[in-house]
Design an enzyme around this catalytic site. Structure first.
Site, mmCIF file in Angstrom:
data_model
loop_
_atom_site.group_PDB
_atom_site.id
_atom_site.type_symbol
_atom_site.label_atom_id
_atom_site.label_comp_id
_atom_site.label_asym_id
_atom_site.label_seq_id
_atom_site.Cartn_x
_atom_site.Cartn_y
_atom_site.Cartn_z
ATOM 1 N N ARG A 510 0.819 -1.208 0.000
ATOM 2 C CA ARG A 510 0.000 0.000 0.000
ATOM 3 C C ARG A 510 0.859 1.266 0.000
ATOM 4 O O ARG A 510 0.549 2.237 -0.689
ATOM 5 C CB ARG A 510 -0.910 0.008 1.232
ATOM 6 C CG ARG A 510 -1.721 1.281 1.425
ATOM 7 C CD ARG A 510 -2.729 1.501 0.324
ATOM 8 N NE ARG A 510 -3.508 2.724 0.555
ATOM 9 C CZ ARG A 510 -4.574 3.098 -0.141
ATOM 10 N NH1 ARG A 510 -4.998 2.326 -1.119
ATOM 11 N NH2 ARG A 510 -5.208 4.213 0.124
ATOM 12 N N GLU A 511 1.926 1.249 0.769
ATOM 13 C CA GLU A 511 2.738 2.451 0.944
ATOM 14 C C GLU A 511 3.524 2.819 -0.307
ATOM 15 O O GLU A 511 3.554 3.983 -0.703
ATOM 16 C CB GLU A 511 3.715 2.259 2.111
ATOM 17 C CG GLU A 511 3.072 2.278 3.486
ATOM 18 C CD GLU A 511 2.735 3.685 3.957
ATOM 19 O OE1 GLU A 511 2.973 4.653 3.211
ATOM 20 O OE2 GLU A 511 2.220 3.804 5.086
ATOM 21 N N SER A 512 4.187 1.866 -0.910
ATOM 22 C CA SER A 512 5.134 2.188 -1.974
ATOM 23 C C SER A 512 5.006 1.326 -3.218
ATOM 24 O O SER A 512 5.714 1.577 -4.196
ATOM 25 C CB SER A 512 6.566 2.029 -1.440
ATOM 26 O OG SER A 512 6.853 0.657 -1.187
ATOM 27 N N TYR A 614 -6.815 3.548 3.643
ATOM 28 C CA TYR A 614 -5.545 2.874 3.914
ATOM 29 C C TYR A 614 -5.771 1.605 4.739
ATOM 30 O O TYR A 614 -5.258 0.530 4.409
ATOM 31 C CB TYR A 614 -4.632 3.843 4.660
ATOM 32 C CG TYR A 614 -3.266 3.314 5.009
ATOM 33 C CD1 TYR A 614 -2.197 3.471 4.135
ATOM 34 C CD2 TYR A 614 -3.022 2.676 6.224
ATOM 35 C CE1 TYR A 614 -0.930 2.996 4.456
ATOM 36 C CE2 TYR A 614 -1.761 2.202 6.549
ATOM 37 C CZ TYR A 614 -0.718 2.368 5.660
ATOM 38 O OH TYR A 614 0.528 1.898 5.985
#
Length: 648
Positions: A510-512, A614
């Site tokens: 999800r982050e990168s 998120y």
């Protein structure tokens, strides 16, 4: 709980074995490249810098020995960028023609046009100019068109859009703008439009300059725009406002900002505004929409009143979400059902709305809820997994692999742009690699894009593999969209931190999207998007933040931080995930203080959309990664069966 069927596991395993085979093949290439290629990479790194001070004769000599290296054009580029002179005109034009449409083109065209502009070479500039969003180059183009005989009145429609913007434009545009204004082509209406743009999201510091361009009689209006931009509460001082459309527009703008800062003051002022100003129906709809959104997200007691004022044609997924959230907070299940039934078909079809409709029916004892949940349970996303958990259905991955065409793969792999992208990737110059890859993919059809995604995976370029397969439209190629990137690192450090491997990978996904050099606008860095301040707390004051771009360091710190948050949240993973995104103390403020709230409702009513989405994404991604395992954990059973409350 049942998990995905043997058939799905079989097809998924087949894809993963195929990818593992590709990956293994790539690993041997990555770890043991032929000696010539290794030497060429070393040569390139050294000579790209030397080329900046070299001569064309030297470049041509190097071409004889290293011209076959994919990145040699960047050696030539380094020379030409630093020598954009008329004496090199032919070489520059040949380069621009040869690499037109690639990442190399504008790396040279821009400095070449800059040089021609400084040398006042109007004809050459116009001949080599190409459409661009660069304001400075566009100003030069228009200036040169005037210089060779163009008429201001004929160019006015091109000049005005460059000037009527909310921010300052480059100084190179000033001579053009001065001629345009001196010719009387800049109107007061244009000035006023620019003031509105500067106030509403632009650079408000531009307003004092623009104010002086207006007649004195209009300057009070402009100054008021500036004051309201800085302090929306100024709209309540009605003595400063005339009852005209221009001043009414400031009120409309100001009250939509005030409702977020001081909701009670905005509600009180609303009727006074209506009594004083004539507000268009469209503007009223905008105000009502903003009021409903702001009040519902804040949990304000008047939220429902304003939500009901939104006409059917203005209802969208955002406003419907907060309408649902308002009812969910208060356990008003019958109103959830009625709201859903009032929605247009396109909104009823959204998974979130379907889930909450079925959930409300179940709370009310309606048997048809199971039919809706059974349908949702066949899908692979957050609400599909929630539905499966509530109905004891199998979690569905719905994996569908894409057939690899070896001929296409070979052609793509040998394309000059792809070779350049690969070489930059191997040199860990990821930004340049992505630029080349992006331009390369623009010319591919969907099938070729899918094969390019597999090629990126073969190179261990995971972020481009998973994004590429989605951009190609193959959303069910699960093994490519959820790669087990850097698995050894995640395994090592998640075990060391005492958290699930699948959680760490889901956060990174999800982050990168597994982009090692990811760098957010807020300053978060690397695979798990860690803020430098957080890294220093975890690793010590002398920590160099650039180490966050190293995969191993990033995963080590990210898993440790995730473990700390999990412990502070008493092992409640969804709360730890929310804290990872929004911060521990902020999440504490969102927890109910008295009566425990079902976890799915708490997640749905998180005030920040970014954090809300998120948490949903990470939980869904973790379940996907779990389903790759022989004995997967049931993540969503814990969500549908748990409640949250602030611990004292």
């Amino acid at each position: 709980m049942y998990f995905s069927s043997p058939l799905i596991h079989k097809t998924l395993t087949a894809s993963m074995l195929m990818l593992a085979s590709l990956s293994s093949s790539a690993s041997s290439q990555v770890e043991s490249p032929n000696e010539q290629l290794t030497q060429q990479r070393v040569w390139f790194v050294e000579h790209e810098q030397k080329a900046k001070k070299a001569s064309m004769r030297q470049i041509n000599q190097w071409r004889k020995t290293h011209g076959d290296y994919p990145l040699f054009p960047y050696v030539e580029l380094a020379y030409l960028r630093n020598h954009p002179y008329l004496s090199n005109k032919q070489a520059i034009r040949e380069f621009l023609h040869l690499y037109e449409g690639t990442a190399l083109e504008w790396s040279l065209r821009h400095p070449w046009l800059d040089y021609l502009a400084k040398k006042n070479q109007a004809i050459l500039f116009l001949n080599d100019f190409k459409p661009t969003s660069d304001a400075e180059l566009n100003c030069h183009k228009l200036r040169f068109q005037l210089q060779i005989g163009g008429q201001l009145k004929d160019l006015a429609d091109d000049i005005a859009p460059l000037w009527v913007v909310g921010n300052s434009q480059p100084k190179a545009c000033d001579p053009l703008f001065d001629k345009w204004a001196d010719a009387g082509l800049r109107t007061d209406d244009m000035v006023k439009r620019r003031i509105v743009l500067a106030a509403d999201g632009g650079a408000h510091t531009l307003i004092p300059y623009l104010t002086k361009l207006l007649p004195e009689s209009e300057q009070a209006w402009a100054k008021l725009w500036h004051r309201v931009r800085r302090d929306p509460a100024r709209i309540t001082r009605l003595s400063s406002f005339k009852s005209t459309p221009d001043y009414a527009a400031i009120q409309v703008y100001g009250i939509q900002r005030l409702i977020w800062r001081e909701p009670d003051d905005a509600i009180e002022h609303y009727q006074q505004m209506l009594n004083r100003f004539t507000i268009s129906a469209q503007a009223l709809d905008e105000i009502h929409y903003t009021f409903a959104l702001a009040l519902a997200s804040k949990g304000h007691e008047q939220a429902e009143v304003w939500l009901k004022r939104i006409p059917r044609h203005l209802k969208d997924s955002k406003i419907v979400h907060w309408h649902l959230a308002t009812y969910l907070r208060n356990n008003q299940w019958q109103k959830v059902v009625e709201l859903y039934q009032s929605l247009p078909e396109e909104l009823q079809s959204l998974s979130a709305n379907k889930y909450w409709y079925a959930r409300a029916q179940a709370q009310l004892g309606e048997t048809q809820s199971d039919t809706v949940l059974q349908e949702l349970a066949q899908t692979r996303h957050y609400y599909g997994f929630l539905a499966a958990a509530r109905t004891s259905n199998r979690y569905q991955l719905n994996h569908q692999g894409v057939e690899i065409d070896l001929d296409i793969m070979s052609r793509l792999k040998n394309a000059p742009s792809a070779k350049r992208a690969y070489e930059f990737f191997m040199l860990e110059r990821f930004t340049q690699a992505r630029r080349e890859w992006y331009q390369f993919k623009k010319g591919l059809d969907k099938v070729e894009q899918a094969n390019a995604a597999y090629l990126a995976y073969q190179w261990h370029w995971y972020d481009q593999a998973l994004r590429g397969i989605s951009q190609a439209g193959y959303h069910d190629e699960v093994s490519l969209r959820f790669p087990k990137a850097y698995e050894d690192l995640y395994q090592k450090y998640s075990q060391q931190a005492g958290i699930d491997l699948t959680l760490a990978m889901a956060v990174s996904r999800r982050e990168s999207s597994f982009m090692v050099d990811a760098n957010s606008s807020a300053g978060a860095r690397g695979l798990m998007q860690i803020m430098p301040a957080t890294a220093k707390t975890l690793a010590g004051r002398k920590f160099n933040p650039y180490r966050l771009f190293t995969a191993e360091t990033n995963v080590e710190l990210g898993t440790e931080y995730l473990a700390q948050l999990t412990e502070r949240m008493n092992g409640q993973i969804p709360l730890a995930i929310a804290s990872y995104n929004a911060g521990y103390h902020r999440v504490l403020k969102w927890l109910p203080e008295e009566e425990a709230v079902p976890l799915d409702i708490w997640i749905e009513t998180i005030p920040y959309k970014e954090t809300r989405e998120y948490v949903k994404a990470v939980l869904a991604y973790q379940q996907v990664y779990e389903l790759f395992n022989a004995q997967p954990k049931d993540i969503f059973a814990q969500i549908v069966n748990k409640k949250v409350v602030k611990q004292n």
